[in-house]
Design an enzyme around this catalytic site. Structure first.
Site, PDB file in Angstrom:
ATOM      1  N   VAL A  38       1.767   2.719  -0.880  1.00 51.18           N
ATOM      2  CA  VAL A  38       0.973   3.727  -0.159  1.00 51.18           C
ATOM      3  C   VAL A  38       1.567   4.094   1.202  1.00 51.18           C
ATOM      4  CG1 VAL A  38      -1.150   3.034  -1.308  1.00 51.18           C
ATOM      5  CG2 VAL A  38      -0.549   1.987   0.886  1.00 51.18           C
ATOM      6  N   GLY A  39       2.616   3.400   1.623  1.00 52.48           N
ATOM      7  CA  GLY A  39       3.239   3.712   2.907  1.00 52.48           C
ATOM      8  C   GLY A  39       2.997   2.688   3.993  1.00 52.48           C
ATOM      9  N   THR A  41       4.911   0.084   4.848  1.00 54.14           N
ATOM     10  CA  THR A  41       6.132  -0.178   5.605  1.00 54.14           C
ATOM     11  C   THR A  41       6.457   0.975   6.538  1.00 54.14           C
ATOM     12  OG1 THR A  41       7.039  -1.610   3.878  1.00 54.14           O
ATOM     13  CG2 THR A  41       8.603  -0.633   5.417  1.00 54.14           C
ATOM     14  N   ASP A  64       6.005  -9.353   3.391  1.00 53.00           N
ATOM     15  CA  ASP A  64       6.018  -8.859   2.017  1.00 53.00           C
ATOM     16  C   ASP A  64       7.254  -9.406   1.311  1.00 53.00           C
ATOM     17  OD1 ASP A  64       5.970  -7.476  -0.343  1.00 53.00           O
ATOM     18  OD2 ASP A  64       5.661  -5.508   0.563  1.00 53.00           O
ATOM     19  N   GLU A 236      -6.205   8.233  -4.103  1.00 48.18           N
ATOM     20  CA  GLU A 236      -6.228   7.965  -5.532  1.00 48.18           C
ATOM     21  C   GLU A 236      -7.165   6.792  -5.788  1.00 48.18           C
ATOM     22  OE1 GLU A 236      -2.315   7.426  -7.105  1.00 48.18           O
ATOM     23  OE2 GLU A 236      -1.614   9.409  -6.460  1.00 48.18           O
TER      24      GLU A 236
END
Length: 408
Positions: A38-39, A41, A64, A236
């Site tokens: 989803v962004g 990083t 991560d 989503e």
């Protein structure tokens, strides 16, 4: 300077940006998390780049296992803080917070304390990993940086990580009750240790250190002036669902989460919808434009469609004129017809995507608009890689005024 807590108490509408977070100079830990892809990083790297212009020193730390900050910053990193190219005060490192995979902060599996603790708390799954996390966070607490930005793993792993302090405290409490219940505990301990002599004072000191580390981490988590969590999602279903779950768990652990970044949002102008000058100057331009967005039929009314262009090409070819006169114009009309069909197809797909997004954007608005800084970020045509692109992304994060585009 007012804090985020004061903003809530004042009852004012919350700005759709991360500006208040960036201006809270007491923050020491900023976690960025959400569903994979989803962004997270991009958001964490952009935050770190922006903070480097505001703070004395910044560390970007990835927990991560699928490390991506190196790709975003176009530089290789490892489990040692490394200066980011082009900066004098921004460092980055990649480390797995799991005890089983971390190298720098792994709890030593030597004969003695490590083996004893592993045996004694084996009835509590995850305690070994929690011990490793305590060791990691204890080291993080002593790092000489004014703020640390954590690029976390996907939601499930992050929630387990945030629950480690409570799990470790439970395990250590059980261990303490075992010590008080069994007078021969030290004899058992020494038998586990083999040839190495384990002194009771040493054992108590190590347990005390672990408990202090766990308590220190929990206190940091629960202090909104020093620690906050930025949730990143996309419009989503799975992402919105995981965001709700994440925020509920953060609340359960007493961790502040006042900002939500909604990434990859399609605004009306992204789909070629018309925006009037008065809409463009309005803070609600996206919603206003969406309310008056053209339909497929209105687009056809604004100019010739593919069918009309194809009919024009046939008419040109049927004229009783030489080919050299009608041919170029007919071919031009045919090319225009093909191009219009491509544009209509792309516009239709964009509209379908916008309609799908609008349902989840409405849910995000209903759930979080009153209590969170909801920051919509438009879908971008290119990857956000390199410091310059990250700074552009940071500018969008700190610039408010955008609203979530609702369905028309």
């Amino acid at each position: 300077m007012s804090t985020r807590i004061e903003e809530f108490e004042d009852g004012e509408e919350l700005e759709s940006s991360l500006q208040s977070l960036l201006e809270t100079d007491t923050l020491r830990w900023i976690f960025v998390g959400g569903k994979g892809g989803v962004g997270k990083t991009t958001t964490s790297c952009a935050l770190a780049v922006e903070l480097a212009a505001r703070r004395e020193s910044v560390l970007l730390l990835s927990t991560d296992p699928a490390h991506n900050i190196g790709d975003a910053l176009r530089q290789k990193f490892n489990n040692t803080p490394t200066l980011v190219d082009g900066f004098s005060n921004l460092y980055a490192m990649e480390i797995d917070a799991s005890i089983n995979e971390s190298h720098e902060f792994k709890l030593k599996q030597e004969e003695g304390f490590g083996k004893i603790m592993k045996d004694l708390v084996s009835a509590f799954p995850g305690v070994d990993e929690a011990m490793g996390f305590a060791e990691l966070m204890q080291s993080v607490q002593t790092m000489p940086y004014s703020v640390i930005v954590f690029d976390t793993a996907p939601t499930g792993h992050t929630l387990r990580l945030l629950g480690f302090p409570a799990l470790l405290e439970k395990g250590l409490s059980k261990f303490g009750s075992m010590q008080s219940s069994f007078g021969g505990i030290m004899q058992m301990v020494q038998s586990f240790a083999g040839d190495q002599q384990v002194q009771e004072e040493d054992m108590q000191q190590k347990v005390s250190n672990l408990r202090a580390a766990s308590t220190g981490v929990r206190e940091m988590f629960e202090d909104p002036t020093r620690c906050t969590f930025v949730c990143v999602c996309i419009p989503e279903f799975l992402s919105v669902y995981e965001t709700e779950r994440l925020i509920q768990e953060l609340c359960k652990h007493g961790i502040d989460s006042s900002h939500i970044v909604v990434n990859q949002v399609l605004f009306p102008e992204d789909c070629g919808e018309l925006i009037s000058p008065e809409d463009a100057s309005s803070s609600s331009s996206a919603s206003a434009a969406a309310a008056r967005a053209p339909t497929a039929s209105s687009l056809e009314d604004d100019g010739p469609g593919a069918a009309e262009l194809e009919a024009l090409a046939e008419q040109l070819r049927s004229l009783p004129l030489p080919e050299e006169q009608t041919g170029p114009m007919a071919r031009l009309a045919e090319q225009a017809a093909r191009r219009v069909r491509e544009l209509e197809k792309g516009w239709s797909m964009c509209q379908k995507k916008r309609r799908m997004q609008s349902k989840y954007l409405a849910q995000i608005s209903d759930l979080y608009k009153e209590d969170f800084h909801v920051v919509p970020i438009p879908m971008l045509g290119d990857e956000v890689r390199g410091v310059d692109r990250l700074q552009e992304f940071a500018n969008m994060l700190k610039t408010g005024g955008r609203v979530l585009p609702m369905s028309r």
